[in-house]
Design a protein around this motif. Sequence first.
Motif, short mmCIF file in Angstrom:
data_model
loop_
_atom_site.label_atom_id
_atom_site.label_comp_id
_atom_site.label_asym_id
_atom_site.label_seq_id
_atom_site.Cartn_x
_atom_site.Cartn_y
_atom_site.Cartn_z
N HIS A 39 39.26 -17.11 -19.27
CA HIS A 39 38.77 -17.73 -20.50
C HIS A 39 37.41 -17.16 -20.87
CE1 HIS A 39 38.39 -20.69 -23.66
NE2 HIS A 39 37.14 -20.86 -23.29
N ASN A 84 41.81 -14.64 -24.27
CA ASN A 84 42.19 -15.97 -23.79
C ASN A 84 43.70 -16.19 -23.82
OD1 ASN A 84 39.49 -16.51 -23.42
ND2 ASN A 84 39.28 -17.75 -25.26
N GLN A 85 44.37 -15.67 -24.84
CA GLN A 85 45.81 -15.90 -24.97
C GLN A 85 46.66 -14.72 -24.52
OE1 GLN A 85 46.87 -17.39 -28.91
NE2 GLN A 85 44.83 -18.29 -29.12
N ARG A 109 38.76 -13.77 -33.08
CA ARG A 109 40.15 -13.43 -32.75
C ARG A 109 40.21 -12.56 -31.51
NH1 ARG A 109 43.78 -10.87 -37.09
NH2 ARG A 109 45.34 -11.58 -35.59
N TYR A 110 39.28 -11.62 -31.40
CA TYR A 110 39.24 -10.72 -30.25
C TYR A 110 39.17 -11.51 -28.94
CZ TYR A 110 37.31 -7.15 -27.09
OH TYR A 110 37.07 -6.31 -26.02
N GLU A 141 45.75 -5.01 -34.90
CA GLU A 141 45.29 -5.54 -36.17
C GLU A 141 43.77 -5.50 -36.31
OE1 GLU A 141 46.77 -9.52 -36.69
OE2 GLU A 141 48.72 -8.97 -35.84
N ASP A 147 39.52 -15.01 -28.50
CA ASP A 147 40.49 -16.09 -28.35
C ASP A 147 41.92 -15.56 -28.23
OD1 ASP A 147 41.32 -18.84 -28.16
OD2 ASP A 147 42.06 -18.63 -30.21
N GLU A 148 42.36 -14.79 -29.20
CA GLU A 148 43.75 -14.36 -29.21
C GLU A 148 44.05 -13.27 -28.19
OE1 GLU A 148 45.38 -13.69 -33.16
OE2 GLU A 148 43.89 -15.10 -33.99
N VAL A 149 43.14 -12.31 -28.04
CA VAL A 149 43.41 -11.20 -27.11
C VAL A 149 43.11 -11.61 -25.67
CG1 VAL A 149 42.78 -8.83 -26.48
CG2 VAL A 149 43.03 -9.46 -28.90
N ARG A 207 47.41 -12.00 -26.26
CA ARG A 207 48.21 -11.46 -27.36
C ARG A 207 47.77 -10.03 -27.66
NH1 ARG A 207 47.85 -14.99 -32.23
NH2 ARG A 207 49.41 -13.47 -32.94
N GLN A 244 35.00 -13.65 -37.85
CA GLN A 244 36.41 -13.98 -37.65
C GLN A 244 37.10 -12.94 -36.76
OE1 GLN A 244 38.80 -13.99 -41.22
NE2 GLN A 244 40.40 -15.21 -40.26
N VAL A 265 47.57 -8.18 -31.17
CA VAL A 265 46.44 -8.45 -32.08
C VAL A 265 45.46 -7.28 -32.07
CG1 VAL A 265 44.47 -9.99 -32.50
CG2 VAL A 265 46.72 -10.94 -31.94
#
Length: 156
Positions: free
Chosen positions: A84, A37-38, A30-31, A46, A33-35, A40, A26, A43
């Motif tokens: 991506h 790709n998006q 997140r690393y 966190e 996708d959220e960081v 963010r 998980q 994150v």
Amino acid sequence: MKAARHEGVAAIASERNQDMSAQTHQVIARYFDEVWNQGRLEVLDEIMAPDYLNHSPSTPNPRPGPQDLKPIVRAMRDGIPDLHYQILDMVVAPDKVAVHVRVTGTHRGTLFGIAPTGRRIDVRQMQIEWIRRGRIWQHWRVTDELTLMRQLGVVP
């Protein structure tokens, strides 16, 4: 009696390792996708250990912690706005994960001093992330940079 107790301990250890592996999976998802790709960046605070170390060979090692990774992510996303990362394969152990990723996008902004070319990139990376207390603690990455430079037209 000893054998039964040993089997019980082994089953508990196996269950704990599965839980840790799921948590590690998980964090890595997140690393990317959220960081990446998006974009963010918050994150990173966190999911990265406060003493996170980056050992990537093509860039000087940033100072420990997530702060110096943020400008690298920002620079990649500024240079390749549709950046991506796709996880192709992942091998998860309780304290580390090996990840094979595909990186795609269009070079529309300056990327580490390379003027925009409008060219598409499609390269592979291998990464090893060490996990400590549920956070990424150390990072090693190898990118097919020759293919990247060829795709950008920097080298023949």
